[in-house]
Design a protein around this motif. Structure first.
Motif, PDB file in Angstrom:
ATOM      1  N   LEU A   3       0.831  -1.211   0.000  1.00 20.85           N
ATOM      2  CA  LEU A   3       0.000   0.000   0.000  1.00 20.85           C
ATOM      3  C   LEU A   3       0.865   1.262   0.000  1.00 20.85           C
ATOM      4  N   SER A   4       1.951   1.165  -0.748  1.00 19.69           N
ATOM      5  CA  SER A   4       2.895   2.282  -0.879  1.00 19.69           C
ATOM      6  C   SER A   4       3.707   2.047  -2.146  1.00 19.69           C
ATOM      7  N   PHE A   5       3.711   3.040  -3.069  1.00 17.17           N
ATOM      8  CA  PHE A   5       4.474   2.877  -4.301  1.00 17.17           C
ATOM      9  C   PHE A   5       5.976   2.893  -4.029  1.00 17.17           C
ATOM     10  N   ILE A  61      -6.328   0.545 -17.010  1.00 17.50           N
ATOM     11  CA  ILE A  61      -6.921   0.881 -18.307  1.00 17.50           C
ATOM     12  C   ILE A  61      -7.333  -0.391 -19.046  1.00 17.50           C
ATOM     13  N   GLU A  62      -6.461  -1.399 -19.009  1.00  8.30           N
ATOM     14  CA  GLU A  62      -6.772  -2.657 -19.702  1.00  8.30           C
ATOM     15  C   GLU A  62      -7.984  -3.349 -19.089  1.00  8.30           C
ATOM     16  N   LEU A  63      -8.092  -3.296 -17.767  1.00  4.52           N
ATOM     17  CA  LEU A  63      -9.209  -3.947 -17.092  1.00  4.52           C
ATOM     18  C   LEU A  63     -10.474  -3.105 -17.111  1.00  4.52           C
ATOM     19  N   GLY A  64     -10.315  -1.801 -17.356  1.00  9.28           N
ATOM     20  CA  GLY A  64     -11.475  -0.923 -17.348  1.00  9.28           C
ATOM     21  C   GLY A  64     -12.041  -0.703 -15.963  1.00  9.28           C
ATOM     22  N   ALA A  65     -11.176  -0.728 -14.954  1.00  8.54           N
ATOM     23  CA  ALA A  65     -11.638  -0.548 -13.568  1.00  8.54           C
ATOM     24  C   ALA A  65     -10.508   0.051 -12.746  1.00  8.54           C
ATOM     25  N   ARG A  66     -10.870   0.861 -11.782  1.00  9.87           N
ATOM     26  CA  ARG A  66      -9.874   1.412 -10.858  1.00  9.87           C
ATOM     27  C   ARG A  66      -9.586   0.391  -9.772  1.00  9.87           C
ATOM     28  N   LEU A  67      -8.307   0.066  -9.607  1.00 11.97           N
ATOM     29  CA  LEU A  67      -7.887  -0.943  -8.631  1.00 11.97           C
ATOM     30  C   LEU A  67      -7.444  -0.317  -7.320  1.00 11.97           C
ATOM     31  N   LEU A  68      -6.911   0.895  -7.408  1.00 12.20           N
ATOM     32  CA  LEU A  68      -6.375   1.568  -6.223  1.00 12.20           C
ATOM     33  C   LEU A  68      -7.043   2.923  -6.051  1.00 12.20           C
ATOM     34  N   GLN A  69      -7.310   3.271  -4.808  1.00 16.62           N
ATOM     35  CA  GLN A  69      -7.849   4.585  -4.466  1.00 16.62           C
ATOM     36  C   GLN A  69      -6.725   5.393  -3.825  1.00 16.62           C
ATOM     37  N   ILE A 104      -2.833   4.942  -0.068  1.00 12.78           N
ATOM     38  CA  ILE A 104      -3.320   4.045  -1.109  1.00 12.78           C
ATOM     39  C   ILE A 104      -4.193   2.981  -0.453  1.00 12.78           C
ATOM     40  N   GLU A 105      -5.362   2.755  -1.018  1.00 13.95           N
ATOM     41  CA  GLU A 105      -6.245   1.693  -0.560  1.00 13.95           C
ATOM     42  C   GLU A 105      -6.760   0.920  -1.766  1.00 13.95           C
ATOM     43  N   LEU A 106      -7.027  -0.346  -1.560  1.00 19.79           N
ATOM     44  CA  LEU A 106      -7.616  -1.148  -2.623  1.00 19.79           C
ATOM     45  C   LEU A 106      -9.106  -0.828  -2.744  1.00 19.79           C
ATOM     46  N   THR A 107      -9.563  -0.639  -3.980  1.00 17.53           N
ATOM     47  CA  THR A 107     -10.999  -0.563  -4.204  1.00 17.53           C
ATOM     48  C   THR A 107     -11.577  -1.976  -4.117  1.00 17.53           C
ATOM     49  N   VAL A 111     -10.987  -7.826  -5.521  1.00 20.48           N
ATOM     50  CA  VAL A 111     -11.335  -8.976  -6.358  1.00 20.48           C
ATOM     51  C   VAL A 111     -10.167  -9.349  -7.268  1.00 20.48           C
ATOM     52  N   PHE A 112      -9.538  -8.334  -7.877  1.00 22.18           N
ATOM     53  CA  PHE A 112      -8.444  -8.626  -8.800  1.00 22.18           C
ATOM     54  C   PHE A 112      -7.224  -9.186  -8.081  1.00 22.18           C
ATOM     55  N   ARG A 113      -7.024  -8.799  -6.834  1.00 22.56           N
ATOM     56  CA  ARG A 113      -5.888  -9.367  -6.083  1.00 22.56           C
ATOM     57  C   ARG A 113      -6.000 -10.887  -6.016  1.00 22.56           C
ATOM     58  N   GLU A 114      -7.203 -11.402  -5.717  1.00 22.71           N
ATOM     59  CA  GLU A 114      -7.390 -12.853  -5.654  1.00 22.71           C
ATOM     60  C   GLU A 114      -7.203 -13.487  -7.029  1.00 22.71           C
ATOM     61  N   GLU A 115      -7.731 -12.823  -8.068  1.00 25.45           N
ATOM     62  CA  GLU A 115      -7.598 -13.376  -9.417  1.00 25.45           C
ATOM     63  C   GLU A 115      -6.139 -13.347  -9.872  1.00 25.45           C
ATOM     64  N   ALA A 116      -5.410 -12.300  -9.524  1.00 20.06           N
ATOM     65  CA  ALA A 116      -4.002 -12.205  -9.910  1.00 20.06           C
ATOM     66  C   ALA A 116      -3.188 -13.303  -9.245  1.00 20.06           C
ATOM     67  N   ARG A 117      -3.491 -13.583  -7.988  1.00 18.36           N
ATOM     68  CA  ARG A 117      -2.796 -14.676  -7.305  1.00 18.36           C
ATOM     69  C   ARG A 117      -3.053 -16.000  -8.000  1.00 18.36           C
TER      70      ARG A 117
END
Length: 299
Positions: free
Chosen positions: A16-18, A41-49, A55-58, A63-69
């Motif tokens: 949660l830190s770049f 942009i590729e996913l068409g959704a904001r992943l981080l707020q 920084i927080e996960l939207t 959802v994408f974190r689980e799918e990426a794993r």
């Protein structure tokens, strides 16, 4: 979508830190942020707020974190199977190992697998119990060893082998006056307890024993991630700790004395956990070898 984008995102989601994430993946923060933006942009959704330097996960990011794993695990598994095939293996098994189970019977089992079925690769993957349950459900492993007995309805468990628990005691400790040590006596002394996440099976067994005998839990001096660290802390005098007789044979320490527990303390059972579905031929033969190893020790 590139594999490195997935890895970058998972590191950012963890830190949660770049700046911290960039240091871990050895690139500058600016190209890392750009890579995450390309992914969004590729996913068409904001992943981080991003708000006020935080920084927080939207929810989409969660959802994408689980799918990426899952995707990374799948690709790593595919790469491993291809490399195994290139080395001449014709089959493969992925076996999870939780609760820091380092066991002489497991050594015998793996040796038998190599001896009797050399063209089947058996990969042992160490993981916490909760991760093992998830990996079974997502078909990331074929089976897993644990001492935790409570599994969901979608799983089945087979007894692999049983073990007598014993007590690791520091030298010059008052409990050494006893030939066998009861839970009632242990409750009066500081305890080195297995970590509730890293070694959940051992943690839950010990707590269940005290609960079933209506005894208060001893004061917890420290949590240990496994048998070896438990023995180190006992040797340093932090408290006493539970051990399995088989593991004691593997890890000895000159400043630790092992005493048996009283006969009313039940055996510890190691289970093989599996999804309730038909087994592959390789897994069926693996289960048969487990039974043979357990029966050989009984006889």
């Amino acid at each position: 979508m590139r594999m490195r984008h997935l890895r970058y995102f998972l590191v950012v989601a963890e830190e949660l830190s770049f700046s911290r994430a960039a240091a871990r993946v050895h690139i500058e923060a600016s190209p890392l942020s750009r890579a995450i933006k390309e992914l969004e942009i590729e996913l068409g959704a904001r992943l981080l707020q991003r708000t006020r330097g935080r920084i927080e996960l939207t929810w989409a990011g969660e959802v994408f974190r689980e799918e990426a794993r899952k995707m990374l695990t799948f690709m790593e598994g595919a790469r491993s199977r291809v490399h195994a095939a290139a080395r001449g293996y014709r089959g493969h098994l992925r076996i999870g190992l939780s609760d820091s189970l380092v066991h002489p019977r497991l050594t015998k089992l793996l040796a038998k697998c190599r001896e009797e079925e050399p063209l089947t690769e058996v990969r042992i993957i160490e993981m916490p119990f909760k991760e093992m349950v998830q990996a079974l459900g997502h078909d990331q492993i074929d089976a897993g060893f644990t001492v935790h007995s409570e599994l969901g309805d979608e799983f089945i468990k087979k007894v692999a082998w049983t073990d007598r628990p014993s007590i690791a005691v520091p030298k010059n400790h008052p409990l050494l006056s006893l030939e066998k040590i009861s839970l009632q006596e242990i409750a009066r002394h500081s305890l080195i307890l297995y970590h509730p996440e890293r070694c959940f099976g051992g943690y839950s067994i010990i707590r269940r024993w005290f609960c079933e005998y209506a005894l208060p839990m001893p004061s917890i001096a420290e949590y240990a991630s496994g048998h070896e660290s438990m023995m180190m802390l006992v040797a340093a005098g932090y408290g006493v700790g539970f051990a399995l007789e088989s593991q004691v044979k593997l890890y000895d320490h000159p400043d630790v004395v092992i005493r048996p527990v009283t006969d009313d303390v039940p055996n510890a059972v190691t289970f093989l956990a599996l999804l309730d579905k038909p087994y592959s031929e390789q897994l069926s033969r693996f289960i048969t070898r487990i039974q043979r190893v357990g029966e050989a020790d009984i006889s």
